[in-house]
Design a protein around this motif. Sequence first.
Motif, PDB file in Angstrom:
ATOM      1  N   GLU A  25       0.837  -1.194   0.000  1.00 28.49           N
ATOM      2  CA  GLU A  25       0.000   0.000   0.000  1.00 28.49           C
ATOM      3  C   GLU A  25       0.874   1.247   0.000  1.00 28.49           C
ATOM      4  OE1 GLU A  25      -3.271   0.621  -0.104  1.00 28.49           O
ATOM      5  OE2 GLU A  25      -3.714  -1.498  -0.411  1.00 28.49           O
ATOM      6  N   PRO A  26       0.626   2.191  -0.911  1.00 26.30           N
ATOM      7  CA  PRO A  26       1.447   3.411  -0.937  1.00 26.30           C
ATOM      8  C   PRO A  26       1.107   4.347   0.224  1.00 26.30           C
ATOM      9  CG  PRO A  26      -0.296   3.567  -2.561  1.00 26.30           C
ATOM     10  CD  PRO A  26      -0.377   2.176  -1.988  1.00 26.30           C
ATOM     11  N   GLY A  27       2.125   4.819   0.900  1.00 22.79           N
ATOM     12  CA  GLY A  27       1.952   5.806   1.953  1.00 22.79           C
ATOM     13  C   GLY A  27       2.212   7.204   1.421  1.00 22.79           C
ATOM     14  N   PRO A  28       2.295   8.194   2.272  1.00 22.26           N
ATOM     15  CA  PRO A  28       2.587   9.566   1.839  1.00 22.26           C
ATOM     16  C   PRO A  28       3.906   9.625   1.066  1.00 22.26           C
ATOM     17  CG  PRO A  28       1.859   9.553   4.121  1.00 22.26           C
ATOM     18  CD  PRO A  28       2.050   8.115   3.731  1.00 22.26           C
ATOM     19  N   GLY A  29       3.874  10.292  -0.065  1.00 20.49           N
ATOM     20  CA  GLY A  29       5.081  10.436  -0.872  1.00 20.49           C
ATOM     21  C   GLY A  29       5.487   9.199  -1.632  1.00 20.49           C
ATOM     22  N   GLN A  30       4.561   8.243  -1.808  1.00 24.42           N
ATOM     23  CA  GLN A  30       4.890   6.988  -2.473  1.00 24.42           C
ATOM     24  C   GLN A  30       3.940   6.689  -3.631  1.00 24.42           C
ATOM     25  OE1 GLN A  30       4.744   4.071   0.656  1.00 24.42           O
ATOM     26  NE2 GLN A  30       6.520   4.918   1.735  1.00 24.42           N
ATOM     27  N   LEU A  31       4.484   5.983  -4.632  1.00 29.81           N
ATOM     28  CA  LEU A  31       3.711   5.543  -5.785  1.00 29.81           C
ATOM     29  C   LEU A  31       3.678   4.024  -5.806  1.00 29.81           C
ATOM     30  CD1 LEU A  31       5.473   7.751  -8.511  1.00 29.81           C
ATOM     31  CD2 LEU A  31       3.363   8.311  -7.286  1.00 29.81           C
ATOM     32  N   LEU A  32       2.513   3.446  -6.018  1.00 36.61           N
ATOM     33  CA  LEU A  32       2.425   2.016  -6.303  1.00 36.61           C
ATOM     34  C   LEU A  32       2.454   1.867  -7.815  1.00 36.61           C
ATOM     35  CD1 LEU A  32       1.956  -0.951  -5.438  1.00 36.61           C
ATOM     36  CD2 LEU A  32      -0.510  -0.499  -5.694  1.00 36.61           C
ATOM     37  N   ILE A  33       3.426   1.109  -8.319  1.00 40.83           N
ATOM     38  CA  ILE A  33       3.507   0.915  -9.769  1.00 40.83           C
ATOM     39  C   ILE A  33       3.343  -0.552 -10.122  1.00 40.83           C
ATOM     40  CG2 ILE A  33       5.045   2.905 -10.013  1.00 40.83           C
ATOM     41  CD1 ILE A  33       7.300   0.837 -10.725  1.00 40.83           C
ATOM     42  N   VAL A  43      -0.277   2.861 -10.616  1.00 38.34           N
ATOM     43  CA  VAL A  43      -1.640   2.342 -10.458  1.00 38.34           C
ATOM     44  C   VAL A  43      -2.337   2.927  -9.229  1.00 38.34           C
ATOM     45  CG1 VAL A  43      -1.245   0.204 -11.707  1.00 38.34           C
ATOM     46  CG2 VAL A  43      -0.786   0.283  -9.258  1.00 38.34           C
ATOM     47  N   ARG A  44      -1.559   3.505  -8.312  1.00 39.53           N
ATOM     48  CA  ARG A  44      -2.149   4.145  -7.140  1.00 39.53           C
ATOM     49  C   ARG A  44      -1.128   5.126  -6.565  1.00 39.53           C
ATOM     50  NH1 ARG A  44      -3.728  -0.136  -3.053  1.00 39.53           N
ATOM     51  NH2 ARG A  44      -4.672  -0.955  -4.967  1.00 39.53           N
ATOM     52  N   THR A  45      -1.603   6.222  -6.026  1.00 40.67           N
ATOM     53  CA  THR A  45      -0.712   7.203  -5.413  1.00 40.67           C
ATOM     54  C   THR A  45      -1.034   7.336  -3.931  1.00 40.67           C
ATOM     55  OG1 THR A  45      -2.172   9.068  -5.903  1.00 40.67           O
ATOM     56  CG2 THR A  45      -0.514   8.503  -7.565  1.00 40.67           C
ATOM     57  N   GLY A  46      -0.004   7.630  -3.146  1.00 45.98           N
ATOM     58  CA  GLY A  46      -0.191   7.858  -1.730  1.00 45.98           C
ATOM     59  C   GLY A  46      -0.750   9.245  -1.467  1.00 45.98           C
ATOM     60  N   PRO A  47      -1.121   9.527  -0.222  1.00 40.64           N
ATOM     61  CA  PRO A  47      -1.667  10.848   0.125  1.00 40.64           C
ATOM     62  C   PRO A  47      -0.707  11.978  -0.212  1.00 40.64           C
ATOM     63  CG  PRO A  47      -1.981   9.278   1.923  1.00 40.64           C
ATOM     64  CD  PRO A  47      -1.093   8.603   0.933  1.00 40.64           C
ATOM     65  N   GLY A  48      -1.269  13.048  -0.737  1.00 44.15           N
ATOM     66  CA  GLY A  48      -0.500  14.258  -0.981  1.00 44.15           C
ATOM     67  C   GLY A  48       0.321  14.276  -2.253  1.00 44.15           C
ATOM     68  N   GLU A  61       2.680  15.287  -8.131  1.00 40.61           N
ATOM     69  CA  GLU A  61       3.582  15.225  -9.275  1.00 40.61           C
ATOM     70  C   GLU A  61       3.193  14.166 -10.296  1.00 40.61           C
ATOM     71  OE1 GLU A  61       6.252  15.823  -5.563  1.00 40.61           O
ATOM     72  OE2 GLU A  61       4.331  14.878  -6.079  1.00 40.61           O
ATOM     73  N   PHE A  62       2.504  13.110  -9.854  1.00 37.54           N
ATOM     74  CA  PHE A  62       2.184  11.983 -10.727  1.00 37.54           C
ATOM     75  C   PHE A  62       0.722  11.594 -10.556  1.00 37.54           C
ATOM     76  CE2 PHE A  62       6.671  11.585  -9.526  1.00 37.54           C
ATOM     77  CZ  PHE A  62       7.282  11.483 -10.763  1.00 37.54           C
ATOM     78  N   THR A  63       0.175  10.975 -11.605  1.00 37.46           N
ATOM     79  CA  THR A  63      -1.199  10.474 -11.546  1.00 37.46           C
ATOM     80  C   THR A  63      -1.232   9.043 -12.065  1.00 37.46           C
ATOM     81  OG1 THR A  63      -1.697  11.306 -13.769  1.00 37.46           O
ATOM     82  CG2 THR A  63      -2.171  12.772 -11.898  1.00 37.46           C
ATOM     83  N   VAL A  64      -2.328   8.364 -11.800  1.00 34.55           N
ATOM     84  CA  VAL A  64      -2.508   6.990 -12.282  1.00 34.55           C
ATOM     85  C   VAL A  64      -2.354   6.959 -13.802  1.00 34.55           C
ATOM     86  CG1 VAL A  64      -4.180   5.112 -12.521  1.00 34.55           C
ATOM     87  CG2 VAL A  64      -3.961   6.329 -10.345  1.00 34.55           C
ATOM     88  N   GLY A  65      -1.593   5.998 -14.284  1.00 31.27           N
ATOM     89  CA  GLY A  65      -1.355   5.853 -15.719  1.00 31.27           C
ATOM     90  C   GLY A  65      -0.027   6.405 -16.183  1.00 31.27           C
TER      91      GLY A  65
END
Length: 306
Positions: free
Chosen positions: A25-33, A74-79, A82-86
């Motif tokens: 699970e992505p936390g703050p400042g993290q990207l799930l790819i 595929v998912r972004t953490g809170p806050g 800079e990046f979005t899904v896709g």
Amino acid sequence: MAKAYVFTRHGGPEVEALIDREPPEPGPGQLLIEVRAAGVNPVDFKLRDGYRRPGQAPVELPEVFGSEAAGVVVRTGPGIEEFTVGDAVFGSTLTGGYAEYTLLPVAVAARKPGGLTFAEAATLPVAAATAYDGVRQLALPAGATLLVTGAGGGVGSTAVRLALHEGLRVVGTASEGKKDVVESLGAVHVASGPGLVERVRAAAPDGVDGVFDLVGGEPLRAVAELVADRTRLITAGGKQIVGELGGSPVARARDAATLTAVAGLAARGVLRPRITATFPLARAGEALRTVEAGHAHGKVVIEVGA
């Protein structure tokens, strides 16, 4: 559940396994790819063997192999703004790259240029960024001569390309088996082994202005005498001994700005990654053996997903 290639305890290849696990699970400042490709590096099997970087948290077993990856958010953490899904991205992994899903901290992630494949982008955070940081740290003027030890490897070959791009003359040490590789990069090849210093002096009779070492050990001790200004002696292979020689380790930036700069250079062909072998995730062990045995003449990549 998703696949991941892990080591279950410290040891040799016998502790490796392909397992199922829940995506992190992505936390703050993290990207799930969703990982599309992961680079394979010597540090991967060293961590399995028990090595930990200075300041690195204790290992939590099972630990997923791999420290660099490229894929699609595929998912972004809170806050995250800079990046979005896709988005297609690459960077240094928080939860290992040999997996179908991993986390990238935004601080060490960047957008993948359209001109690079996922496999090419996945090779940049470790080898290419180390080479980039080292060449910048040396800051040699155009026309100077740089000696790169281990010039046939992933970091060394990239350092050669970057140095030549900066207008330097490059002498590269490597085994005779990698002579063609080193010369194809544009460097003067010098065979490694006993008598190295004399061969370097013959290849660079006016001397060398800087040394970028990727080997460490006795070869580093030997070539240190070739450079008068020891602030121009840096290493990524002999961090334990370089201080006593008057030099310093490569100062790694480990930030998104460096990754973006390296990606731009790669997209323009300045340091196009040289991938010599690719493996699917199901054969990650074979990919690791290729690097561990020292048989790779370029970058080895694990391709994952679509």
